[in-house]
Design an enzyme around this catalytic site. Structure first.
Site, PDB file in Angstrom:
ATOM      1  N   CYS B 414       1.060  -1.202  -0.284  1.00 24.01           N
ATOM      2  CA  CYS B 414       0.060   0.328  -0.186  1.00 24.01           C
ATOM      3  C   CYS B 414       0.803   1.116   0.173  1.00 24.01           C
ATOM      4  CB  CYS B 414      -1.006  -0.038   1.028  1.00 24.01           C
ATOM      5  SG  CYS B 414      -0.058  -0.129   2.862  1.00 24.01           S
ATOM      6  N   HIS B 458      -1.890   0.487   7.010  1.00 23.00           N
ATOM      7  CA  HIS B 458      -2.259   0.881   5.352  1.00 23.00           C
ATOM      8  C   HIS B 458      -1.821   2.234   5.202  1.00 23.00           C
ATOM      9  CE1 HIS B 458      -3.778  -0.200   2.453  1.00 23.00           C
ATOM     10  NE2 HIS B 458      -5.406   0.934   1.765  1.00 23.00           N
ATOM     11  N   ASP B 474      -8.585   5.501  -2.117  1.00 22.27           N
ATOM     12  CA  ASP B 474      -7.378   4.180  -1.663  1.00 22.27           C
ATOM     13  C   ASP B 474      -6.904   3.480  -3.781  1.00 22.27           C
ATOM     14  OD1 ASP B 474      -5.825   2.453  -0.508  1.00 22.27           O
ATOM     15  OD2 ASP B 474      -7.634   1.579   0.433  1.00 22.27           O
TER      16      ASP B 474
END
Lengths: 322, 675
Positions: B414, B458, B474
């Site tokens: 991520c 994250h 995202d």
């Protein structure tokens, strides 16, 4: 008496709930058992404090818990130590007479009425080293406490300190007791005494004795010409370094010995006379003779057995004291 | 009173053995946290001590121990570059403890070992305070207490010793509970802590470089727990809304993303709108100021502030487990009127870095003109079209990390996706920033709390669009949608190494873990998280009107006093057990009491029998004879040899004798009654 000593004496009297001696049996009630931390206990407390500061500083919740658990352990130790001593019963035990200069030995009967054993209880007389006993459940035992007997007469049992720091050694519980008990102290036998008056008559006059070999008649200082088998070895062994004595034997017409206060030189003081009389009585007793004792104002008829021996010594021990 | 000087008595072999055993139990939990060489040295020392004990050999000379001590201390100083921190302190204490075991001559040394043992039990809580640690400590403390008992009374039989130690600790527990609940708590620290006090803790930091988050995601440690109320009682909102906002990173130096300059205030920078979500967060200490909340939070906890990047911050580092109530509105529109300074910062890029990405962004800008939204959507499409791979072990990246990731390796985690996205937006002149935090979490079915672990760490992107404010994008959700919808384990390709618990086929293990975790949560909330605030709340709910330290002390003293009284009563209590023979003997006395023949306390059996015989003449002679028989039996039972083989028969005979007297007494009216 200094102020500190006065205060201490008052404290002991207060701690004993009145004047010693106490009526027996004495039960150590909760009001007379004292509890204070020992040096180890204080160290333990300081350590816990340091640990607490550490726990606060680092926000250690379990650190708090550990410190509090150990605090609880300390409190529990107080209870267990207290419990080990409280309700113990004390009664006087046997106490045999001793000669001055020997160790008086007091018997103290300790009774544990609880269903659990009481370990590591120490008893101590003032100024003496302590002894440790363990009293089994529902039983009693006799502890023996010794102290030097210095003077003739009655030696009362001084205040007894009973203490314990069982189980953790962090806490000391103690109590005082003064059971009514006394030890009879005979006068110390004189190191050197005139020879046993060998031939005193019943009338105190000259004796008419035919020296013989059948019956033992008395003792006199050893002379080189005396046969060795007539030496009073027993008496010599009792009195290390003292003069050798020779046993005198008479025929059937032996006379009883009389130990008379007035036979001793008037220049001697009372204690010396008493100790010389003691020496004579001991020697006569060792030799298995019979004797009579005459003191100013009292007289003991001649005999040779143990009870007579002790009665005479008691008379001497308590001479001019009662 | 003259007191003779007490010389510390020497230790008995049995005492040394017990101290040795307790030392083993105390040291065991510390071993994983010590430098390996020190663990080895300690083990060697203990082995040495063990052999000496076993063989009854004398202890080594003080010179040798002093040398070992100095060498060990020097080693610790070299290892930690310091002697005055928490870890070197613990290491020194362990060294001292091990050497003291070899220098244990007297009872005083033994006592020092016991105290050091208690200290070391405390130090293991620096590293872990789990239920397991507590149990282990309890065992260690029990053994150490037993060793202390033996130190004072070495003849004590072992079983009785351990039982006594256990009994004493059980009795100590009420005091511990009372003190734990009522002892006025102070929030530490009392003074500045050494820098290494919180080393070895993982969590989000204030910077992000490639690899930092994927490392964190291997950790199963719990970051925080959340308990939802209202509509989401005992469950959680949809996974796709569970974006727990953490540090916002807006500065980029070509490799690392860092937090920008932020200003804090007590006022919310946005208006609440839409559906509210209420929950309570229990945050594990992470020694950073940030508090995690769902986007976007509207509650500012008592000791907290809100920053201009919508991050909730605590005024101090979170050093203890912290519990705060929170309300969030996922639908809030934030930052429509964002200040130019913040927007400028959100467009800053290091010059000359990642030329290929810059070129692509410039081309898109030409293509889409002023439409920032179109460029943003195009970047999302770029990720979708180019077969990017979501992986925990991406290849190492060089100087132009964004270029290499976007155009060459295309494998990342991520942090790579969000960093690439934000870089492209900035290169195209659109304000954007990286937001780190946690995404998702799992609901524990046992107690309904949401557990968020470090593996849920994250990073995502936030893009500022005119008129719409900050918009969350995202990119990971594009490349690995299951990462967001389910969890990381689902998103990883098959064959990729993943944490043990994330392996499929471990359902029963998961169940166990849920149960254990629910228990651990209670433990954390009520035992480890019992801080001054919790204490005040609890005491207030128990009815204490103003739970300040004075009142707590008074109540604590009162209850402790009552408890102590109870225990004292126990100490004084003793079962009155009468020996059967004595009971029968007393019955006889009671029976004859009406003739004035009750036994005097000091009378022995024969004296008593004699007095009865003398005062019961004529027709009552039979009673006297019977009484004399009973007296002789009693004397044999009480004062004869213990455990006489015929004791039972004699006792029966005594009973029969008393029955006969009863019969005789029944026939003849009592003397006392006649006169």
């Amino acid at each position: 008496m200094s102020l500190a000593a006065t205060l201490q004496e008052r404290f002991f009297r207060w701690a004993l709930r009145g004047r010693a001696p106490e009526a027996s049996p004495i039960t150590l009630t909760q009001r007379r058992v004292y509890v204070l931390p020992t040096r180890q206990g204080l160290t333990y407390a300081v350590s816990l404090l340091v640990m607490l500061v550490g726990a606060i500083n680092y926000n250690l919740s379990l650190g708090y818990a550990l410190v509090f658990l150990l605090t609880g352990l300390g409190i529990t130790a107080i209870l267990h130590t207290f419990r080990n001593l409280v309700q113990l019963r004390i009664a006087p035990g046997r106490c045999e007479p001793v000669f001055a200069g020997e160790l008086a030995s007091f018997g103290i009967v300790l009774t544990n009425q609880r269903d659990e054993v009481r370990p590591a209880i120490r008893l101590r007389l003032p100024g003496q080293t302590s002894i440790e006993v363990e009293i089994a459940e529902q039983s009693s035992l006799e502890a023996r406490l010794t102290m030097p007997a210095v003077q003739r007469g009655w030696l009362p049992l001084p205040r007894v300190t009973l203490e314990t720091n069982y189980p953790l050694g962090l806490i000391r519980a103690w109590s005082y007791a003064a059971p009514e008990q006394r030890c009879l102290v005979y006068p110390a036998p004189a190191e050197t005494a005139p020879p046993v008056p060998a031939m005193p008559g019943e009338d105190g006059g000259a004796a008419r004795i035919v020296a013989g070999m059948e019956d033992f008649a008395g003792l006199r200082r050893h002379q080189p010409a005396d046969p060795p088998r007539h030496v009073a070895w027993k008496a010599a062994a009792r009195q290390d370094g003292g003069p050798l004595l020779t046993k005198l034997f008479t025929g059937a017409a032996a006379h009883t010995l009389w130990f008379d206060w007035d036979m001793l030189p008037a220049s001697l003081d009372v204690e010396t006379r008493l100790s010389m009389l003691t020496r004579w009585i001991c020697d006569a007793h060792d030799a298995g003779l019979a004797w009579g004792l005459s003191l100013p104002g009292s007289e003991l008829a001649p005999a040779g057995d143990d009870s007579h021996f002790h009665a005479c010594l008691k008379r001497l021990a308590l001479y001019a004291q009662e | 009173m003259p007191k003779s000087k007490v010389v510390a008595p020497p230790l008995h072999a049995k005492q040394s053995l017990w101290l040795f055993a307790s030392a083993l139990l105390v040291l065991a939990p510390l071993v994983p946290h010590l430098p390996q060489w020190l663990s080895a040295l300690t083990a060697l020392t203990l082995l040495w001590r063990g052999i000496l004990l076993w063989r009854h050999l004398p202890l080594p000379s003080r010179w040798l121990l002093a040398f070992t001590g100095i060498a060990g201390a020097s080693g610790i100083a070299l290892h930690f570059h310091n002697l005055f921190g928490r870890d070197p302190g613990v290491a020194l204490l362990v060294l001292l403890f091990a050497l003291k075991l070899l220098e244990m001559h007297t009872l005083r040394d033994g006592f020092a070992v016991v105290l050091l043992g208690f200290f070391l039990s405390l130090t293991q809580f620096f590293y872990a305070q789990s239920i397991l640690n507590a149990a282990l400590t309890m065992a260690g403390v029990t053994l150490t207490t037993a060793a202390l008992i033996l130190l004072n009374h070495w003849r004590h039989p072992p079983v009785r010793t351990v039982r006594l130690a256990g009994l004493m600790l059980v009795q100590a527990i009420p005091f511990m509970l009372l003190l734990f609940v009522l002892f006025p708590r102070v929030q530490g620290p009392l003074w500045g802590l050494p820098i290494d006090a919180f080393s070895g803790l993982t969590g989000l930091s204030d910077s992000m470089s490639p690899g930092s988050l994927s490392q964190l995601s291997q950790s199963e440690a719990i970051a925080f727990r959340a308990k939802f109320s209202g509509a989401y009682e005992n469950k959680a909102p949809p996974q796709t809304t569970l974006y727990w906002r953490g540090p916002v990173l807006s500065q980029f130096d070509g490799r690392t993303w860092r937090m920008g300059r932020v200003f804090v205030s007590n006022r919310l920078p946005y208006q609440s709108s839409g559906e509210a979500i209420d929950y309570v967060v229990t945050l594990e200490p992470h020694y950073k100021p940030w508090l995690f909340a769902l986007e976007f939070p509207v509650t500012i906890p008592p000791d907290g502030v809100i920053a201009t990047d919508y991050q909730i911050l605590s005024k101090t580092q979170v050093r203890a487990r912290m519990r705060y109530e929170m309300r969030s509105y996922p639908a809030i529109v934030a930052g429509v009127d964002e200040s130019p300074a913040i927007l400028r910062e959100a467009m800053q890029l290091p010059p000359f870095s990642n030329p290929r990405a810059r070129a692509l962004a410039a081309r898109w800008r030409e293509e889409f003109g002023a439409d920032d939204g179109a460029i943003m959507r195009n970047m999302v499409d770029f990720y979708r079209r180019q077969f990017f791979l979501y992986t925990l072990s991406p290849p190492l990246l060089g100087e132009h990390s964004v270029d290499e990731f976007l155009f060459d390796s295309r494998r990342g985690f991520c942090e790579h996706f969000s960093a690439g996205f934000v870089f492209m937006m900035r290169a195209a002149g659109i304000p954007a920033r990286v937001v780190t935090g946690y995404q998702g979490g799992e609901v524990n079915p046992v107690d309904g709390t949401l557990i968020v672990r470090q593996s849920d760490a994250h990073a995502w992107a936030e893009v500022w669009l005119r008129g719409r404010g900050w918009v969350r994008v995202d990119p990971t959700a594009v490349i690995a949608p299951s990462r967001i919808e389910f969890n990381m384990a689902q998103a990883l390709p098959a064959g990729e190494a993943r944490p043990l618990m994330a392996l499929p086929g471990f359902v029963w293990l998961m169940q166990m873990r849920y149960r254990w975790d629910a228990l651990a949560n209670v433990w954390n909330q009520w035992v480890l998280g019992y801080n001054p605030q919790r204490q005040r709340d609890l005491l207030a709910s128990l009815g204490m009107r103003s739970p300040d330290w004075q009142q707590m002390t008074v109540v604590l003293t009162l209850i402790c006093g009552a408890l102590l009284l109870g225990f004292t009563a126990w100490a004084l209590y003793q079962r009155q057990r009468t020996v059967p023979a004595l009971a029968a003997w007393n019955r006889l006395s009671k029976l004859l009491a009406r003739h004035g023949l009750a036994r005097k306390p000091w009378e022995g059996p024969s004296d008593y029998a004699g007095r009865i015989a003398a005062s019961l003449p004529g027709e009552r002679r039979a009673v006297a004879v019977e009484a004399a028989r009973i007296a002789s039996i009693y004397a044999r039972l009480r004062y004869g040899a213990t455990n006489a083989p015929d004791a039972v028969r004699l006792l029966k005979e005594m009973g029969a004798g008393i029955a006969r007297i009863q019969r005789l007494e029944g026939q003849v009216p009592a003397v006392a009654a006649r006169t």
